[in-house]
Design a protein around this motif. Structure first.
Motif, PDB file in Angstrom:
ATOM      1  N   ASN A 206       0.258 -13.717  26.712  1.00 41.85           N
ATOM      2  CA  ASN A 206       1.098 -13.014  25.752  1.00 41.85           C
ATOM      3  C   ASN A 206       0.287 -12.576  24.544  1.00 41.85           C
ATOM      4  O   ASN A 206      -0.555 -13.319  24.044  1.00 41.85           O
ATOM      5  CB  ASN A 206       2.252 -13.913  25.295  1.00 41.85           C
ATOM      6  N   THR A 207       0.566 -11.380  24.065  1.00 36.98           N
ATOM      7  CA  THR A 207      -0.172 -10.829  22.939  1.00 36.98           C
ATOM      8  C   THR A 207       0.461 -11.241  21.615  1.00 36.98           C
ATOM      9  O   THR A 207       1.662 -11.166  21.433  1.00 36.98           O
ATOM     10  CB  THR A 207      -0.215  -9.296  23.014  1.00 36.98           C
ATOM     11  N   THR A 208      -0.378 -11.682  20.711  1.00 36.38           N
ATOM     12  CA  THR A 208       0.052 -12.026  19.369  1.00 36.38           C
ATOM     13  C   THR A 208      -0.272 -10.862  18.431  1.00 36.38           C
ATOM     14  O   THR A 208      -1.377 -10.331  18.454  1.00 36.38           O
ATOM     15  CB  THR A 208      -0.684 -13.287  18.867  1.00 36.38           C
ATOM     16  N   ASN A 209       0.696 -10.456  17.633  1.00 37.54           N
ATOM     17  CA  ASN A 209       0.496  -9.401  16.638  1.00 37.54           C
ATOM     18  C   ASN A 209       0.108  -8.063  17.260  1.00 37.54           C
ATOM     19  O   ASN A 209      -0.881  -7.434  16.856  1.00 37.54           O
ATOM     20  CB  ASN A 209      -0.543  -9.823  15.597  1.00 37.54           C
ATOM     21  N   SER A 210       0.885  -7.619  18.223  1.00 32.42           N
ATOM     22  CA  SER A 210       0.679  -6.283  18.775  1.00 32.42           C
ATOM     23  C   SER A 210       1.088  -5.245  17.739  1.00 32.42           C
ATOM     24  O   SER A 210       1.809  -5.550  16.781  1.00 32.42           O
ATOM     25  CB  SER A 210       1.514  -6.089  20.039  1.00 32.42           C
ATOM     26  N   VAL A 211       0.642  -4.011  17.911  1.00 27.52           N
ATOM     27  CA  VAL A 211       1.021  -2.934  17.000  1.00 27.52           C
ATOM     28  C   VAL A 211       2.542  -2.798  16.952  1.00 27.52           C
ATOM     29  O   VAL A 211       3.126  -2.612  15.874  1.00 27.52           O
ATOM     30  CB  VAL A 211       0.375  -1.601  17.431  1.00 27.52           C
ATOM     31  N   LEU A 212       3.192  -2.896  18.109  1.00 30.30           N
ATOM     32  CA  LEU A 212       4.643  -2.775  18.147  1.00 30.30           C
ATOM     33  C   LEU A 212       5.310  -3.866  17.337  1.00 30.30           C
ATOM     34  O   LEU A 212       6.232  -3.609  16.538  1.00 30.30           O
ATOM     35  CB  LEU A 212       5.144  -2.812  19.591  1.00 30.30           C
ATOM     36  N   ASP A 213       4.880  -5.107  17.506  1.00 26.07           N
ATOM     37  CA  ASP A 213       5.496  -6.203  16.771  1.00 26.07           C
ATOM     38  C   ASP A 213       5.266  -6.070  15.268  1.00 26.07           C
ATOM     39  O   ASP A 213       6.149  -6.373  14.462  1.00 26.07           O
ATOM     40  CB  ASP A 213       4.958  -7.551  17.261  1.00 26.07           C
ATOM     41  N   LEU A 214       4.093  -5.610  14.887  1.00 24.34           N
ATOM     42  CA  LEU A 214       3.815  -5.405  13.462  1.00 24.34           C
ATOM     43  C   LEU A 214       4.730  -4.323  12.889  1.00 24.34           C
ATOM     44  O   LEU A 214       5.243  -4.445  11.774  1.00 24.34           O
ATOM     45  CB  LEU A 214       2.350  -5.023  13.247  1.00 24.34           C
ATOM     46  N   ALA A 215       4.935  -3.249  13.668  1.00 23.45           N
ATOM     47  CA  ALA A 215       5.809  -2.163  13.219  1.00 23.45           C
ATOM     48  C   ALA A 215       7.256  -2.651  13.089  1.00 23.45           C
ATOM     49  O   ALA A 215       7.947  -2.334  12.105  1.00 23.45           O
ATOM     50  CB  ALA A 215       5.725  -0.983  14.171  1.00 23.45           C
ATOM     51  N   LEU A 216       7.727  -3.398  14.075  1.00 16.06           N
ATOM     52  CA  LEU A 216       9.093  -3.913  14.032  1.00 16.06           C
ATOM     53  C   LEU A 216       9.270  -4.889  12.862  1.00 16.06           C
ATOM     54  O   LEU A 216      10.282  -4.868  12.164  1.00 16.06           O
ATOM     55  CB  LEU A 216       9.450  -4.590  15.348  1.00 16.06           C
TER      56      LEU A 216
END
Length: 276
Positions: A206-216
C-alpha cells in the motif's frame, strides 16, 4: 450513522451497503462484496487505518445457498473492490452510476489533469451534496460541488456558456471542482518532489502519501495542514474524508454497482428484509 444491512430472497445475491464511521468521525458508505459473510480484515496502509471494524460486510447468500462458483466470483469481486479502493482513482467512470445529465461535466472535470480522474470527481460530488444542485451549506457553499465562495470565485468559469459563472450551474460547479483538485494535486506533487512529504510503500504494497491522498487531504484540511503534517494529517477530518471518497471508487467504476432502481449517483441505505 449506524451499519445497515439488506438481503434478498433465498438463493439470490443481495447487496448490502455498510455505513460505518471511518473510526475517525463522519460517515462512510463502504460497498464491499464478501462471500458467505466471512470476516474481512483490510489494512489500508497508506493511511495507517484498520478498516476491519469499520466495514459492514456486504454480500450475503439468502438461506446460505450458492455454488462454489458463486463464492469464487464474489471473492474475485471483493479483490477487485479492494484494489480499486487502494488505487490511484484513475479508473473509467461507469456512466450508469451518475445522473445522465452530469456524465459529460464529470468526465471533462476528470480530464483536467492526470492525477484526478472522473471517479474521484463523482465520489466527491456524492460526498459533498448527494448530487443536489440546490443544496446550501452552513458556510455559504452552494451548488452541486459545495465549494466555498472563495474557492469557486478562484476556479469557477462559465463552462456551460450561458453568460454567467454560477456555482448553482452544475457544469460550472463541477468543472471548478476539477480545477481545484488538480491544483491541490499539483501542490501535493511539489511537496513530494521537494522532499517535504515522503511517499513510501508498506509491506502490504500500500502506498503512503500518494498524490491523490495528499490532494484529498488538502481539500478537507487545506494544504498548509498537509505541509505541517508532512503528509496526510492523522486527524479525524482528514482521514475520514479520504476514506469516504475512496470508498465510492468501486461503485463509480461499475464494480459494485447499486441495486437496480437505485438513484444514480447516490448510494442507497439498505434496510433489512425479513426472511422466513
Amino acid at each position: 450513522m449506524g451499519a445497515a444491512e439488506g438481503e434478498e430472497g433465498a438463493g439470490s445475491k443481495a447487496v448490502m451497503y455498510g455505513v460505518a464511521g471511518a473510526g475517525v468521525g463522519g460517515c462512510v458508505m463502504i460497498p464491499l462484496a464478501v462471500a458467505g459473510a466471512v470476516p474481512l480484515i483490510i489494512i489500508f496502509g497508506g493511511l495507517g487505518v484498520l478498516l476491519a471494524p469499520l466495514i459492514a460486510l456486504i454480500l450475503l447468500f439468502g438461506g446460505g445457498g450458492g455454488s462454489a462458483d458463486d463464492y469464487s466470483s464474489d471473492n474475485d469481486t471483493a479483490n477487485q473492490m479492494l484494489t480499486v479502493l487502494q488505487g490511484d482513482g484513475k479508473g473509467e467512470l461507469d456512466t450508469a452510476t451518475v445522473p445522465s445529465d452530469l456524465v459529460d461535466p464529470i468526465q471533462k472535470a476528470g480530464e483536467e489533469c492526470d492525477a484526478i480522474g472522473p471517479i474521484v470527481i463523482a465520489s466527491q460530488l456524492e460526498k459533498a451534496s448527494g448530487f443536489n444542485s440546490t443544496l446550501v451549506g452552513l458556510h455559504g457553499e452552494t451548488g452541486i460541488a459545495q465549494l466555498s465562495p472563495d474557492i469557486f470565485g478562484k476556479y469557477g468559469k462559465d463552462d456551460d456558456d450561458n453568460g454567467k459563472t454560477q456555482a448553482t450551474d452544475n457544469k460550472d460547479s463541477i468543472m471548478a471542482l476539477g480545477r481545484y483538485m488538480c491544483d491541490l494535486a499539483g501542490q501535493g506533487q511539489t511537496l513530494l518532489d521537494n522532499g517535504t512529504v515522503v511517499k513510501s510503500t508498506d509491506k502490504n504494497g500500500n502506498t503512503t502519501n500518494s498524490v491523490l491522498d495528499l490532494a484529498l487531504a488538502g481539500y478537507a484540511m487545506g494544504m498548509d495542514a498537509v505541509k505541517a503534517a508532512k503528509g496526510v494529517p492523522q486527524s479525524n477530518d482528514a482521514l475520514s474524508y479520504v476514506l469516504a471518497i475512496r470508498a465510492q471508487f468501486a461503485k463509480y467504476q461499475g464494480i459494485a454497482a447499486p441495486p437496480s432502481g437505485a438513484t444514480p449517483g447516490v448510494t442507497p441505505t439498505a434496510t433489512a428484509t425479513p426472511t422466513n
